[in-house]
Design an enzyme around this catalytic site. Structure first.
Site, PDB file in Angstrom:
ATOM      1  N   PHE A   1     -95.625   9.872  52.624  1.00 35.21           N
ATOM      2  CA  PHE A   1     -96.386   9.492  51.264  1.00 35.21           C
ATOM      3  C   PHE A   1     -97.692   8.935  52.179  1.00 35.21           C
ATOM      4  O   PHE A   1     -97.620   8.383  53.141  1.00 35.21           O
ATOM      5  CB  PHE A   1     -95.947   8.457  50.642  1.00 35.21           C
ATOM      6  CG  PHE A   1     -95.932   8.896  49.000  1.00 35.21           C
ATOM      7  CD1 PHE A   1     -95.462  10.132  48.754  1.00 35.21           C
ATOM      8  CD2 PHE A   1     -96.375   8.041  48.200  1.00 35.21           C
ATOM      9  CE1 PHE A   1     -95.373  10.292  47.290  1.00 35.21           C
ATOM     10  CE2 PHE A   1     -96.365   8.596  46.795  1.00 35.21           C
ATOM     11  CZ  PHE A   1     -95.870   9.847  46.274  1.00 35.21           C
TER      12      PHE A   1
ATOM     13  N   GLN B   1    -106.723   0.321  40.868  1.00 37.05           N
ATOM     14  CA  GLN B   1    -106.560   1.446  41.717  1.00 37.05           C
ATOM     15  C   GLN B   1    -106.820   2.796  41.000  1.00 37.05           C
ATOM     16  O   GLN B   1    -106.083   2.947  39.591  1.00 37.05           O
ATOM     17  CB  GLN B   1    -105.177   1.630  42.388  1.00 37.05           C
ATOM     18  CG  GLN B   1    -105.079   2.786  43.093  1.00 37.05           C
ATOM     19  CD  GLN B   1    -103.748   2.924  43.827  1.00 37.05           C
ATOM     20  OE1 GLN B   1    -102.455   2.957  43.295  1.00 37.05           O
ATOM     21  NE2 GLN B   1    -103.687   2.378  45.102  1.00 37.05           N
TER      22      GLN B   1
ATOM     23  N   HIS C   1    -106.177   6.440  41.050  1.00 46.28           N
ATOM     24  CA  HIS C   1    -105.382   7.585  41.731  1.00 46.28           C
ATOM     25  C   HIS C   1    -106.369   8.705  42.185  1.00 46.28           C
ATOM     26  O   HIS C   1    -106.916   9.163  41.307  1.00 46.28           O
ATOM     27  CB  HIS C   1    -104.079   7.854  40.826  1.00 46.28           C
ATOM     28  CG  HIS C   1    -103.160   8.460  41.668  1.00 46.28           C
ATOM     29  ND1 HIS C   1    -103.250   9.792  42.207  1.00 46.28           N
ATOM     30  CD2 HIS C   1    -101.919   8.091  42.259  1.00 46.28           C
ATOM     31  CE1 HIS C   1    -102.099  10.235  42.971  1.00 46.28           C
ATOM     32  NE2 HIS C   1    -101.262   9.520  42.831  1.00 46.28           N
TER      33      HIS C   1
ATOM     34  N   LEU D   1    -101.406  12.164  35.600  1.00 47.62           N
ATOM     35  CA  LEU D   1    -101.086  12.181  37.073  1.00 47.62           C
ATOM     36  C   LEU D   1    -100.471  13.293  37.799  1.00 47.62           C
ATOM     37  O   LEU D   1     -99.883  14.127  37.053  1.00 47.62           O
ATOM     38  CB  LEU D   1    -100.285  10.909  37.218  1.00 47.62           C
ATOM     39  CG  LEU D   1     -99.876  10.342  38.602  1.00 47.62           C
ATOM     40  CD1 LEU D   1    -101.093   9.786  39.172  1.00 47.62           C
ATOM     41  CD2 LEU D   1     -98.783   9.432  38.772  1.00 47.62           C
TER      42      LEU D   1
ATOM     43  N   GLU E   1     -98.520  11.852  44.403  1.00 44.37           N
ATOM     44  CA  GLU E   1     -99.155  12.080  45.658  1.00 44.37           C
ATOM     45  C   GLU E   1     -98.237  12.899  46.385  1.00 44.37           C
ATOM     46  O   GLU E   1     -98.419  13.281  47.741  1.00 44.37           O
ATOM     47  CB  GLU E   1     -99.229  10.531  46.091  1.00 44.37           C
ATOM     48  CG  GLU E   1     -99.637  10.443  47.485  1.00 44.37           C
ATOM     49  CD  GLU E   1    -100.087   8.878  47.690  1.00 44.37           C
ATOM     50  OE1 GLU E   1    -100.528   8.160  46.799  1.00 44.37           O
ATOM     51  OE2 GLU E   1     -99.828   8.526  48.833  1.00 44.37           O
TER      52      GLU E   1
ATOM     53  N   ARG F   1    -104.951   5.763  49.185  1.00 44.82           N
ATOM     54  CA  ARG F   1    -105.417   6.177  47.862  1.00 44.82           C
ATOM     55  C   ARG F   1    -107.081   5.761  47.619  1.00 44.82           C
ATOM     56  O   ARG F   1    -107.683   6.733  47.108  1.00 44.82           O
ATOM     57  CB  ARG F   1    -104.582   5.566  46.608  1.00 44.82           C
ATOM     58  CG  ARG F   1    -103.240   6.237  46.576  1.00 44.82           C
ATOM     59  CD  ARG F   1    -102.372   5.823  45.474  1.00 44.82           C
ATOM     60  NE  ARG F   1    -101.352   6.551  45.309  1.00 44.82           N
ATOM     61  CZ  ARG F   1    -100.279   6.055  44.608  1.00 44.82           C
ATOM     62  NH1 ARG F   1    -100.351   5.066  43.756  1.00 44.82           N
ATOM     63  NH2 ARG F   1     -99.172   6.565  44.364  1.00 44.82           N
TER      64      ARG F   1
ATOM     65  N   HIS G   1    -105.345   4.177  37.348  1.00 46.41           N
ATOM     66  CA  HIS G   1    -103.556   4.142  37.535  1.00 46.41           C
ATOM     67  C   HIS G   1    -103.030   2.851  37.623  1.00 46.41           C
ATOM     68  O   HIS G   1    -101.926   2.652  37.135  1.00 46.41           O
ATOM     69  CB  HIS G   1    -103.565   5.073  38.935  1.00 46.41           C
ATOM     70  CG  HIS G   1    -102.096   5.357  39.233  1.00 46.41           C
ATOM     71  ND1 HIS G   1    -101.273   5.805  38.268  1.00 46.41           N
ATOM     72  CD2 HIS G   1    -101.350   5.169  40.214  1.00 46.41           C
ATOM     73  CE1 HIS G   1     -99.994   6.056  38.750  1.00 46.41           C
ATOM     74  NE2 HIS G   1     -99.860   5.460  39.939  1.00 46.41           N
TER      75      HIS G   1
ATOM     76  N   ARG H   1    -102.759  -0.713  46.624  1.00 43.32           N
ATOM     77  CA  ARG H   1    -101.443  -0.217  46.487  1.00 43.32           C
ATOM     78  C   ARG H   1    -101.250   0.807  47.397  1.00 43.32           C
ATOM     79  O   ARG H   1    -101.896   1.922  47.254  1.00 43.32           O
ATOM     80  CB  ARG H   1    -100.711  -0.284  45.493  1.00 43.32           C
ATOM     81  CG  ARG H   1     -99.228   0.060  45.362  1.00 43.32           C
ATOM     82  CD  ARG H   1     -98.714  -0.495  44.302  1.00 43.32           C
ATOM     83  NE  ARG H   1     -99.148   0.759  42.747  1.00 43.32           N
ATOM     84  CZ  ARG H   1     -98.665   1.986  42.847  1.00 43.32           C
ATOM     85  NH1 ARG H   1     -97.787   2.534  43.985  1.00 43.32           N
ATOM     86  NH2 ARG H   1     -99.121   2.728  41.923  1.00 43.32           N
TER      87      ARG H   1
END
Lengths: 618, 248
Positions: free
Chosen positions: A124, A238, A240, A254, A257, A313, A379, A414
Site C-alpha cells: 500500500f 485527506q 483520497h 471510493l 488504493e 495519498r 475521505h 494518513r
C-alpha cells in the site's frame, strides 16, 4: 413545561457513541473492565463507515516480508504524516497493531492467507513492506462483522438508530451523560454515564465530492467542542486520490488504493504515466524512477524500489489535480487508473472483486478490460478531538475519543491501511482508559437538568417553527462552499470567503425548519446534523486559514512549501468564553529522543539495526 | 433521460398509500439517487435507509416494482423510459415508516448462534491461525454477506408462512455454514441447526440465492450442506439401527 423526570434514563459505567471499528473495539474492551457498558449507533449495527474500508489494516506482522518491524512501520507512519504526528500515538499504534490483528482473527476474522497459511499482507502507499492484512477488497466488512458477531455476546447494551445530540456535565465540569434521540420514534433518552467514549468518525459530508456517507457529519467534534474540549489539526483533511468521477451520481465513491497496491498505474489523457514526474525529494531514494524498475518491483524483486503510484495519498491526489488543471485530464475530468494491462482478468476479479462489481454496475465499465476514471474525493480527517495518547482522554474529564474523531495519530496525512489498525489499537486503549476513569469515580456524576432541557428544546424547535430554511438545501450550500473554498488546494482569499459563507450559513441555520413529525424523519435528522457540520467546517476553515504552509493533506497555493517553523506547532480550536470559536497556534512538545532518532534514520540504517536486534534475540 | 414518474409507499404499519412523485433523472443515476432528490425537493420527511451507496453495507433494501433490490445498485436505465418506478418497503418485516422496516428480528437470530470458537491446537500459534487459502475460501464466500436481508425477505418460510419463530432464515443459515466450515472452529452447532435454527423448514426453492446481491450460493453451498450434516448425524440408517438395537 418540559419535565426531565419524564424522559427515560439509563445509567452506564462506560458509554460509547459510534459503532464502527473503534466504537465496537472500545465497547468490547470496556466489558472486560466495567459492569455496565452501552453502545449507541446512528445506523443499524454493522452498517457504520468501517464497512466501506477496502484495502486492509496495516501491521508489522512480517508474514510476507520478514524484515518488517514496528520501528519501520512507525517510521513510515510519521514520514507519511509529515512529522506532525503525536509521536507517542504513532509509537503505540506501530507497536500494538500486530497483536490486535491476531486478536481479531481469534474473534473470527478470516483473512486471506500466505502460502504458509498465515495472514497475507499486501502493499500500500507509503508502506515500506507488504503490510496490510486483508480480505480481497472488503476488509472493512470483515472487520465490522467480526466485531459485531463477537461484540453482541459480550453483554453490551446496544441502542441502534439512535442519534447523540449533546453531552451533559455535572457542576464540576465532569462528564455526566448524553442526550440522545431514537430515530424511528423521535423519543428522547438520557444516558447517564461515568465516562463517555466518542467514536463518531469524521466530517467528510461537509464536502460535495466525498467518499463519506450521511453519517459523517462531525457529530463528535461538535459535541466535544460544545462540551469545552479542544480540537486539534482540523486543517488536515485527506482527499483520497482515487474516487469515482463518472457517472455524476457516483462521483466521490471510493476506489481502493488496493488497485495500485496490486499494480494499477495512473495515466493522463496523453497516455503518460505521470507519477514519475511528481516524486518528492524526501521519497526519491525509496521510489522507482523508471517503468522498468517499477515492473520489477511488481514482479516481486525485493531490490527494486516501489512504483510512484504508491507514494502517499496527499502526493498522488495533488498530482492528479495538477494533471487535470494542465488540461491532461480524462474525459470526465480525472485520471486513468489502469489495472487491466497489469494483471490478468482472473487476478483482478480475485483480488479486487468489489471494485470489479462496483464499476460493472455503477459505471457499466469492465475494469479487467478498460481503465477506470478516478479523481480526488474527500475521505478522512487526520485532525479531531485532542486526546492524551495512552488513555485517549480529551481535555474534558471523563470524555474519551478514538478512531477518526481523535487527533494526533496520523499527523498531516494518513497512510492507507493505518486507519483500520488505528481503530483496533486506540479503540482498545479507549476501552481501558474509560474503564479506569469510571472505576476511580464513585457514583455517576449528576447532570445539569437545565442543560438537558435546553438540548431537547433546541431539537424540537426545528420541528415546531412555522416556517424556515430547508435543511437539505442548506447542506448543499455548505458542501458547495467547502468544495470550492476549502478544497484540496487552498488560498488566503478563498478561505476568507469560505469562512464568511459559513458565518452566513450559521445565521440561516438558526431558522432551519423540518416538516413532518418526529418519527423517522430524515429532514429533521438532517437539520440536527447541520449544527455539527457547521462547527466542524468552521474549525477546518479557520485552522486552514491560520496554517501558512503546505504540509501533507493541507495545501496552500499561496504558501506552497513545508515550513520548519510551522512543524513546531499544532492548531487548536475550542469554544471561547464569549461563545465564539478560538483558534490557537500552540507549540508542540519536544519529541522523545529515541523516537526522533528512528523517524529520522535512513531506511538502510534502520533495516540493519532491526536485523541486528533480531539476530541478538536468537 | 428526462422526467420520470415514481410511486413511493408513504405511511406506517397501520395505514399508508402509494404517493406519486416526479423526478428529473440524469445519466448514471440509481434509484436511491432519485429517492434522495425527491426527499430534498418534495418530501423532506420521507424515511429511507441508506449508508454506503456502493453496495457494501446493505442498508437500502427495498422492493422496486415488486422485486427486492438494493436501491443504490439499481440503475434507472434498467427500466424503460415510460415505466413508472414503484418503491415499497420489504414485505417480510413490519413497516416503521415509508420504505423503512423494522429488521430487529434478524439481530435476535444472530444472538442465538454460538459464535466462533477457535480450536486450541498446534495450528493456533502466536503468529495467528495456520490455515491454507483453499481451506478458508468457502467460509470467505459466505462472509461476503452484507446483511441486506433481501434473502430473508423472499424466504417463503419468513415471508409467506411468517414462521419466524421456527427458522432463522437464509442469512443466518450461511452464517452458521461459515462457522461450521471454518477450518479452525471447534464448536458443534449441528444439534442447534436442527432444533433451534430450523434447517428442516427450508424446502430449497432457491429464491434467496436468486436475490443475493453478493452472488452468494446460499442454497447450494450453504443450506444444502448443512441439511446433509444434520441428516448424517440424525437420520443415517446404520446409526439409527444401532441406536434402536442398543437403545442409545
Amino acid at each position: 413545561m418540559l419535565d426531565i423526570s419524564e424522559i427515560r434514563q439509563i445509567e452506564f459505567d462506560v458509554l460509547v457513541i459510534g459503532a464502527g471499528g473503534a466504537g465496537l473495539c472500545a465497547a468490547i474492551t470496556a466489558t472486560k473492565e466495567s459492569k455496565k457498558v452501552g453502545l449507541v449507533c446512528k445506523s443499524l449495527l454493522g452498517k457504520a463507515h468501517t464497512v466501506m474500508a477496502e484495502g486492509g489494516m496495516a501491521a508489522s506482522l512480517g508474514n510476507v516480508d520478514k524484515r518488517d518491524h514496528w520501528k519501520i512501520h512507525f517510521r513510515d507512519t510519521v514520514r507519511g504524516g509529515k512529522m506532525l504526528n503525536v509521536w507517542r500515538m504513532a509509537e503505540l499504534h506501530a507497536r500494538h497493531a500486530a497483536d490486535r490483528v491476531i486478536e481479531l482473527e481469534q474473534r473470527g476474522a478470516v483473512f486471506d492467507r500466505t502460502k504458509e497459511g498465515l495472514i497475507n499482507q499486501r502493499n500500500f502507499g507509503g508502506h515500506r513492506y507488504p503490510r496490510l492484512a486483508h480480505v480481497g477488497d472488503r476488509t472493512g466488512l470483515e472487520m465490522i462483522r467480526t466485531l459485531q458477531d463477537y461484540g453482541i455476546h459480550q453483554g453490551i447494551d446496544i441502542h441502534m438508530e439512535c442519534t447523540a445530540l449533546d453531552i451533559l456535565k455535572d457542576e464540576n465540569g465532569k462528564i455526566a451523560g448524553v442526550v440522545c434521540m431514537y430515530r424511528d420514534t423521535g423519543e428522547f433518552i438520557i444516558f447517564k454515564t461515568k465516562s463517555l467514549i466518542l467514536a463518531t468518525g469524521g466530517g467528510g459530508k461537509a464536502w460535495e465530492i466525498t467518499s463519506n456517507s450521511w453519517e459523517y457529519t462531525g457529530d463528535g467534534y461538535a459535541m466535544a467542542y460544545e462540551a469545552g474540549a479542544e480540537l486539534m489539526d482540523l486543517e488536515f483533511n485527506q482527499f483520497h486520490p482515487t474516487g469515482m468521477v463518472w457517472p455524476p451520481s457516483v462521483r466521490g465513491i471510493l476506489v481502493t488504493e488496493g488497485v495500485r497496491g496490486e499494480g494499477g498505474i495512473l495515466k493522463n489523457s496523453e497516455g503518460t504515466r505521470f507519477m514519475f514526474d511528481y516524486i518528492p525529494e524526501k521519497f526519491k531514494n525509496e521510489t522507482a524512477d523508471t517503468e522498468e524498475e517499477a515492473a520489477r518491483w511488481l514482479a516481486g524483486d525485493k531490490d527494486a524500489r516501489r512504483p510512484p503510484e504508491l507514494l502517499t495519498r496527499d502526493v498522488v491526489a495533488r498530482a492528479i489535480n495538477a494533471e487535470v488543471k494542465a488540461g491532461r485530464g480524462s474525459i470526465h475530468g480525472g485520471a486513468y487508473l489502469d489495472i487491466a494491462t497489469q494483471r490478468s482478468a482472473e487476478d483482478i476479479k480475485k483480488k479486487l472483486p468489489s471494485m470489479y462489481h462496483q464499476f460493472k454496475v455503477l459505471a457499466e465499465l469492465d475494469i479487467t478490460k478498460e481503465p477506470m476514471e478516478v479523481g480526488p474525493t474527500c475521505h478522512y480527517f487526520m485532525g479531531g478531538i485532542r486526546v492524551e495518547a495512552d488513555t485517549t482522554m480529551s481535555t474534558v474529564d471523563g470524555l474519551f475519543a478514538c478512531g477518526e474523531c481523535a487527533a494526533g495519530m496520523h499527523g498531516a496525512n494518513r497512510l492507507g491501511g493505518n486507519s483500520l489498525s488505528d481503530l483496533l489499537v486506540f479503540g482498545d486503549l479507549a476501552g481501558v482508559g474509560a474503564s479506569n476513569y469510571a472505576k476511580q469515580l464513585g457514583a455517576v456524576p449528576k447532570f445539569n437538568e437545565e442543560d438537558a432541557k435546553k438540548i431537547i428544546r433546541n431539537a424540537t424547535s426545528i420541528l415546531n417553527r412555522d416556517e424556515g430554511e430547508n435543511p437539505y438545501l442548506l447542506h448543499e450550500e455548505l458542501q458547495n462552499n467547502m468544495q470550492n473554498n476549502v478544497g484540496i488546494i487552498r488560498t488566503d482569499t478563498e478561505l476568507q470567503k469560505g469562512i464568511q459563507n459559513i458565518e452566513n450559513l450559521k445565521e440561516k441555520n438558526k431558522n432551519v425548519k423540518a416538516n413532518g413529525s418526529s418519527q423517522f424523519n430524515p429532514g429533521w435528522h438532517e437539520a440536527l446534523a447541520m449544527r455539527n457540520l457547521l462547527i466542524t467546517s468552521e474549525a477546518v476553515a479557520r485552522a486552514a486559514y491560520m496554517r501558512e504552509e503546505s504540509r501533507g493533506a493541507h495545501t496552500r497555493d499561496d504558501f506552497p512549501t513545508e515550513s520548519e517553523e510551522w512543524c513546531q506547532y499544532n492548531i487548536i480550536t475550542k469554544k471561547g468564553e464569549d461563545g465564539n470559536m478560538q483558534v490557537i497556534k500552540e507549540k508542540r512538545k519536544e519529541p522523545n529522543a529515541e523516537l526522533f532518532r528512528i523517524a529520522n534514520a535512513t531506511l538502510e540504517d534502520l533495516e540493519a539495526e532491526v536485523a541486528e536486534e533480531r539476530k541478538s534475540q536468537l | 433521460m428526462g422526467n420520470r414518474k415514481f410511486k413511493i409507499y408513504r405511511g406506517d404499519n397501520t395505514k399508508g398509500e402509494l404517493v406519486d412523485y416526479n423526478c428529473d433523472v440524469t445519466e448514471g443515476m440509481v434509484v436511491l439517487d432519485a429517492m434522495h432528490r425527491i426527499q430534498a425537493d418534495d418530501a423532506n420527511d420521507m424515511a429511507c435507509r441508506w449508508n454506503c451507496k456502493a453496495g457494501k453495507c446493505g442498508s437500502c433494501s427495498v422492493e422496486i416494482n415488486g422485486r427486492p433490490k438494493l436501491a443504490c445498485m439499481t440503475r434507472m436505465n434498467e427500466y424503460s423510459p415510460d415505466e413508472t418506478i414503484m418503491i415499497t418497503p420489504l414485505k417480510a418485516f413490519p413497516i416503521i415508516k415509508d420504505t423503512v422496516t423494522d429488521v430487529s428480528w434478524n439481530y435476535k437470530q444472530n444472538l442465538k448462534i454460538k459464535p466462533f470458537s477457535p480450536a486450541q491446537n498446534k495450528n493456533n500459534t502466536e503468529k495467528g491461525l495456520v490455515m491454507q487459502q483453499v481451506d478458508v475460501e468457502r467460509t470467505q464466500h459466505f462472509r461476503k454477506c452484507i446483511e441486506c436481508y433481501l434473502c430473508q425477505n423472499v424466504c417463503h418460510v419468513i415471508r409467506d408462512q411468517d414462521a419466524k419463530e421456527k427458522f432463522v432464515g437464509p442469512r443466518f443459515m450461511i452464517r452458521l455454514a461459515s462457522l461450521e466450515m471454518h477450518p479452525m472452529d471447534d464448536a458443534d452447532r449441528i444439534p442447534a441447526i436442527k432444533e433451534d435454527h430450523g434447517s428442516g423448514m427450508c424446502n430449497i426453492t432457491r429464491c434467496c440465492t436468486e436475490v443475493c446481491p453478493e452472488d452468494i450460493q446460499i442454497t447450494d453451498d450453504g443450506i444444502i450442506p448443512l441439511k446433509e450434516r444434520v441428516v448424517d448425524r440424525y437420520f443415517d440408517p446404520v446409526t439409527m439401527l444401532y441406536r434402536k438395537l442398543f437403545k442409545k
